[in-house]
Design an enzyme around this catalytic site. Structure first.
Site, PDB file in Angstrom:
ATOM      1  N   ASP A 176      -0.783  65.811  -7.320  1.00 59.55           N
ATOM      2  CA  ASP A 176      -0.889  66.974  -6.429  1.00 59.55           C
ATOM      3  C   ASP A 176      -2.231  66.887  -5.715  1.00 59.55           C
ATOM      4  O   ASP A 176      -3.267  66.770  -6.370  1.00 59.55           O
ATOM      5  CB  ASP A 176      -0.801  68.270  -7.238  1.00 59.55           C
ATOM      6  CG  ASP A 176      -0.574  69.483  -6.356  1.00 59.55           C
ATOM      7  OD1 ASP A 176       0.407  70.212  -6.596  1.00 59.55           O
ATOM      8  OD2 ASP A 176      -1.372  69.712  -5.419  1.00 59.55           O
ATOM      9  N   GLN A 189       5.132  70.131   2.216  1.00 58.40           N
ATOM     10  CA  GLN A 189       4.631  71.120   3.164  1.00 58.40           C
ATOM     11  C   GLN A 189       5.692  72.211   3.081  1.00 58.40           C
ATOM     12  O   GLN A 189       6.859  71.969   3.389  1.00 58.40           O
ATOM     13  CB  GLN A 189       4.544  70.452   4.539  1.00 58.40           C
ATOM     14  CG  GLN A 189       3.876  71.260   5.623  1.00 58.40           C
ATOM     15  CD  GLN A 189       4.547  72.585   5.906  1.00 58.40           C
ATOM     16  OE1 GLN A 189       3.992  73.653   5.626  1.00 58.40           O
ATOM     17  NE2 GLN A 189       5.754  72.539   6.437  1.00 58.40           N
ATOM     18  N   SER A 207      16.200  72.901  -0.367  1.00 62.25           N
ATOM     19  CA  SER A 207      16.084  74.307  -0.014  1.00 62.25           C
ATOM     20  C   SER A 207      17.345  74.834   0.670  1.00 62.25           C
ATOM     21  O   SER A 207      18.069  74.080   1.342  1.00 62.25           O
ATOM     22  CB  SER A 207      14.910  74.434   0.964  1.00 62.25           C
ATOM     23  OG  SER A 207      14.978  75.619   1.682  1.00 62.25           O
ATOM     24  N   TYR A 246      11.087  72.317   9.019  1.00 62.09           N
ATOM     25  CA  TYR A 246      11.030  72.269   7.549  1.00 62.09           C
ATOM     26  C   TYR A 246      12.430  71.998   6.985  1.00 62.09           C
ATOM     27  O   TYR A 246      12.618  71.121   6.131  1.00 62.09           O
ATOM     28  CB  TYR A 246      10.471  73.589   7.019  1.00 62.09           C
ATOM     29  CG  TYR A 246      10.624  73.765   5.526  1.00 62.09           C
ATOM     30  CD1 TYR A 246       9.745  73.152   4.639  1.00 62.09           C
ATOM     31  CD2 TYR A 246      11.662  74.548   4.993  1.00 62.09           C
ATOM     32  CE1 TYR A 246       9.898  73.312   3.270  1.00 62.09           C
ATOM     33  CE2 TYR A 246      11.813  74.713   3.630  1.00 62.09           C
ATOM     34  CZ  TYR A 246      10.934  74.093   2.771  1.00 62.09           C
ATOM     35  OH  TYR A 246      11.090  74.247   1.411  1.00 62.09           O
ATOM     36  N   ASN A 255      15.441  81.804  -2.266  1.00 65.60           N
ATOM     37  CA  ASN A 255      14.076  82.356  -2.109  1.00 65.60           C
ATOM     38  C   ASN A 255      13.466  82.589  -3.487  1.00 65.60           C
ATOM     39  O   ASN A 255      13.886  83.486  -4.211  1.00 65.60           O
ATOM     40  CB  ASN A 255      14.117  83.680  -1.337  1.00 65.60           C
ATOM     41  CG  ASN A 255      14.281  83.461   0.148  1.00 65.60           C
ATOM     42  OD1 ASN A 255      15.261  82.846   0.580  1.00 65.60           O
ATOM     43  ND2 ASN A 255      13.333  83.929   0.928  1.00 65.60           N
ATOM     44  N   VAL A 284       8.232  87.345   0.859  1.00 63.85           N
ATOM     45  CA  VAL A 284       8.147  88.770   1.179  1.00 63.85           C
ATOM     46  C   VAL A 284       7.892  89.605  -0.077  1.00 63.85           C
ATOM     47  O   VAL A 284       7.194  90.618  -0.018  1.00 63.85           O
ATOM     48  CB  VAL A 284       9.432  89.211   1.932  1.00 63.85           C
ATOM     49  CG1 VAL A 284      10.680  89.044   1.082  1.00 63.85           C
ATOM     50  CG2 VAL A 284       9.321  90.645   2.406  1.00 63.85           C
TER      51      VAL A 284
HETATM   52  N1  LIG Z   1       9.064  78.812  -3.087  1.00 64.06           N
HETATM   53  C1  LIG Z   1      10.275  78.836  -2.574  1.00 64.06           C
HETATM   54  O1  LIG Z   1      10.837  79.922  -2.293  1.00 64.06           O
HETATM   55  C2  LIG Z   1      11.025  77.551  -2.317  1.00 64.06           C
HETATM   56  C3  LIG Z   1      12.344  77.635  -1.834  1.00 64.06           C
HETATM   57  C4  LIG Z   1      13.039  76.457  -1.583  1.00 64.06           C
HETATM   58  C5  LIG Z   1      12.445  75.228  -1.834  1.00 64.06           C
HETATM   59  N2  LIG Z   1      11.165  75.175  -2.289  1.00 64.06           N
HETATM   60  C6  LIG Z   1      10.575  73.852  -2.534  1.00 64.06           C
HETATM   61  O2  LIG Z   1      10.067  73.798  -3.854  1.00 64.06           O
HETATM   62  C7  LIG Z   1       8.925  72.921  -3.896  1.00 64.06           C
HETATM   63  C8  LIG Z   1       7.742  73.638  -4.542  1.00 64.06           C
HETATM   64  O3  LIG Z   1       7.416  74.775  -3.734  1.00 64.06           O
HETATM   65  P1  LIG Z   1       6.343  75.871  -4.163  1.00 64.06           P
HETATM   66  O4  LIG Z   1       6.876  77.178  -3.726  1.00 64.06           O
HETATM   67  O5  LIG Z   1       5.944  75.667  -5.570  1.00 64.06           O
HETATM   68  O6  LIG Z   1       5.151  75.513  -3.175  1.00 64.06           O
HETATM   69  P2  LIG Z   1       3.586  75.320  -3.445  1.00 64.06           P
HETATM   70  O7  LIG Z   1       2.952  75.200  -2.102  1.00 64.06           O
HETATM   71  O8  LIG Z   1       3.067  76.334  -4.393  1.00 64.06           O
HETATM   72  O9  LIG Z   1       3.541  73.919  -4.192  1.00 64.06           O
HETATM   73  C9  LIG Z   1       3.594  72.692  -3.523  1.00 64.06           C
HETATM   74  C10 LIG Z   1       2.546  71.795  -4.153  1.00 64.06           C
HETATM   75  O10 LIG Z   1       2.603  70.526  -3.513  1.00 64.06           O
HETATM   76  C11 LIG Z   1       1.273  70.082  -3.270  1.00 64.06           C
HETATM   77  N3  LIG Z   1       1.296  69.193  -2.116  1.00 64.06           N
HETATM   78  C12 LIG Z   1       1.538  69.527  -0.823  1.00 64.06           C
HETATM   79  N4  LIG Z   1       1.470  68.441  -0.049  1.00 64.06           N
HETATM   80  C13 LIG Z   1       1.191  67.394  -0.874  1.00 64.06           C
HETATM   81  C14 LIG Z   1       0.998  66.007  -0.662  1.00 64.06           C
HETATM   82  N5  LIG Z   1       1.078  65.482   0.574  1.00 64.06           N
HETATM   83  N6  LIG Z   1       0.721  65.223  -1.711  1.00 64.06           N
HETATM   84  C15 LIG Z   1       0.625  65.761  -2.980  1.00 64.06           C
HETATM   85  N7  LIG Z   1       0.789  67.065  -3.228  1.00 64.06           N
HETATM   86  C16 LIG Z   1       1.078  67.876  -2.194  1.00 64.06           C
HETATM   87  C17 LIG Z   1       0.479  71.357  -3.012  1.00 64.06           C
HETATM   88  O11 LIG Z   1      -0.913  71.157  -3.281  1.00 64.06           O
HETATM   89  C18 LIG Z   1       1.128  72.342  -3.972  1.00 64.06           C
HETATM   90  O12 LIG Z   1       0.452  72.391  -5.218  1.00 64.06           O
HETATM   91  C19 LIG Z   1       8.665  72.491  -2.451  1.00 64.06           C
HETATM   92  O13 LIG Z   1       9.254  71.225  -2.265  1.00 64.06           O
HETATM   93  C20 LIG Z   1       9.393  73.540  -1.636  1.00 64.06           C
HETATM   94  O14 LIG Z   1       9.786  73.030  -0.389  1.00 64.06           O
HETATM   95  C21 LIG Z   1      10.425  76.303  -2.545  1.00 64.06           C
END
Ligand SMILES: NC(=O)c1ccc[n+]([C@@H]2O[C@H](COP(=O)([O-])OP(=O)(O)OC[C@H]3O[C@@H](n4cnc5c(N)ncnc54)[C@H](O)[C@@H]3O)[C@@H](O)[C@H]2O)c1
Length: 327
Positions: A31, A78, A119, A143, A172, A186
């Site tokens: 990370d 991202q 997602s 995205y 979500n 939200v």
């Molecule tokens: N939170 C949601 O509602 C949701 C919904 C659908 C999908 N997702 C997916 O779940 C996964 C986790 O999401 P989250 O909500 O925990 O987000 P988050 O931003 O809290 O976690 C993502 C992590 O990835 C790390 N990161 C980002 N770019 C990086 C890179 N280039 N190299 C190494 N590390 C990197 C960030 O530092 C962060 O700790 C993501 O793939 C996101 O797209 C999340």
């Protein structure tokens, strides 16, 4: 079993790492986020190795060569819809090239299986509800497109090189966020504003529904997916749609406060309704959500109230931009 978790310091990653450690498996986190701000790094746990490495970088190979993981959970991404629209190259760099880089290392170092965080954003505007996995993928944002591309690469690597996979399309996700990022869900924004005594901002008429799923349920599903043998695409949601007006009612009930939402014009591109059918995941993963929305919100509110008693923690709470995006 040694599990490499990309994005393991993030919101879902932190909960997922906890679950894996509860099962006494070894964890390697990759990370590149700012660890000082997060409290997810399991301090003092010798079975957790941490690498501050970008998933799209050459250094990722060194981590695989050094650690030789058996399985990979790929969460690093991202994650902001809004940012993807303003910075599409950066979004594609991490979400597409980063994913391809992870896949290449998986094949090179003999990883058995990858679990990928996709997602509900890959579906775009739903034609029917609840959305089953067979629903057409018509992503609306960059995205959503980059997540969809990641899925296709994973399937192609699976066919070509025999890499096992589970693609999880999260709805979500909400829950306790120990680290604030630019675009929070939200529900996080609602809880923050509720405790600050500020009106809750609703963009649109509040009748838009979302499928809110608690982060602990998502972590459970993700860890269950490590152990299945079939390659599959699964929705991870609650199969229930809740409108923002209903969320406001739940928060009124929880807090005992009179809440007056403040209505604003609808955000452009915001979809009306999103509900994921979780039937396939229930069968495939022997999993079901354990938290109702009320219970999840209660945990969030209690946590945030505790945080506010500690002045050191309050400092890092910036009010997040509320988003109802399906991310
Ligand atoms: N939170 C949601 O509602 C949701 C919904 C659908 C999908 N997702 C997916 O779940 C996964 C986790 O999401 P989250 O909500 O925990 O987000 P988050 O931003 O809290 O976690 C993502 C992590 O990835 C790390 N990161 C980002 N770019 C990086 C890179 N280039 N190299 C190494 N590390 C990197 C960030 O530092 C962060 O700790 C993501 O793939 C996101 O797209 C999340």
């Amino acid at each position: 079993m040694k599990v490499l978790v990309t994005g393991g310091a993030g919101f879902i990653g932190g909960e997922t790492v906890k679950r894996i450690r509860e099962q006494d498996e070894q964890v390697v986190i990759v990370d590149n986020g700012d660890m000082r701000e997060g409290s997810h790094k399991p301090e003092g746990d010798k079975e957790v190795a941490y690498y501050a490495v970008d998933v799209a970088s050459k250094e990722l190979e060194d981590v695989f060569a050094q650690e030789r993981p058996d399985r990979v959970i790929h969460l690093a991404a991202q994650t902001s819809v809004r940012r993807s629209l303003n910075h599409p190259v950066e979004d594609a760099q991490t979400n597409i090239l980063g994913t391809v880089n992870v896949l290449e290392q998986c094949v090179r170092y003999g990883v058995q299986k990858i679990v990928f965080a996709s997602s509900a954003a890959v579906y775009g505007n739903p034609v029917h509800l609840p959305i089953a996995e067979s629903h057409a993928a018509e992503p609306l944002s960059f995205y959503g497109m980059s997540k969809w591309a990641g899925e296709r690469y994973i399937q192609a690597f699976g066919e070509r090189y025999g890499l096992g996979y589970a693609i999880l399309r999260y709805a979500n996700v909400y829950g306790i966020r120990e680290r604030r990022t630019g675009e929070d869900g939200v529900l996080t924004a609602f809880v923050e504003r509720l405790l600050a005594g500020l009106p809750l901002d609703i963009f649109g008429d509040g009748r838009q529904t979302r499928d809110f799923i608690y982060v602990k349920d998502v972590a459970d599903a993700t860890v269950h997916a490590l152990r299945t043998n079939q390659n599959q695409v699964l929705n991870i949601g609650s199969s229930t749609g809740t409108s923002l007006l209903e969320v406001v009612d739940l928060l009124k009930e929880l807090s005992g406060r009179q809440l007056q939402p403040q209505f604003h014009p609808a955000s452009s591109g915001d979809i009306g309704h999103s509900i994921l059918d979780n039937g396939k995941a229930r069968d495939a993963l022997w999993w079901e959500p354990r938290y109702t929305l009320y219970e999840g919100l209660r945990e969030m509110v209690e946590f945030e109230m505790e945080v506010r008693k500690n002045p050191l923690l309050v400092e890092r709470l910036a009010y997040s931009e509320a988003s109802t995006s399906v991310i």
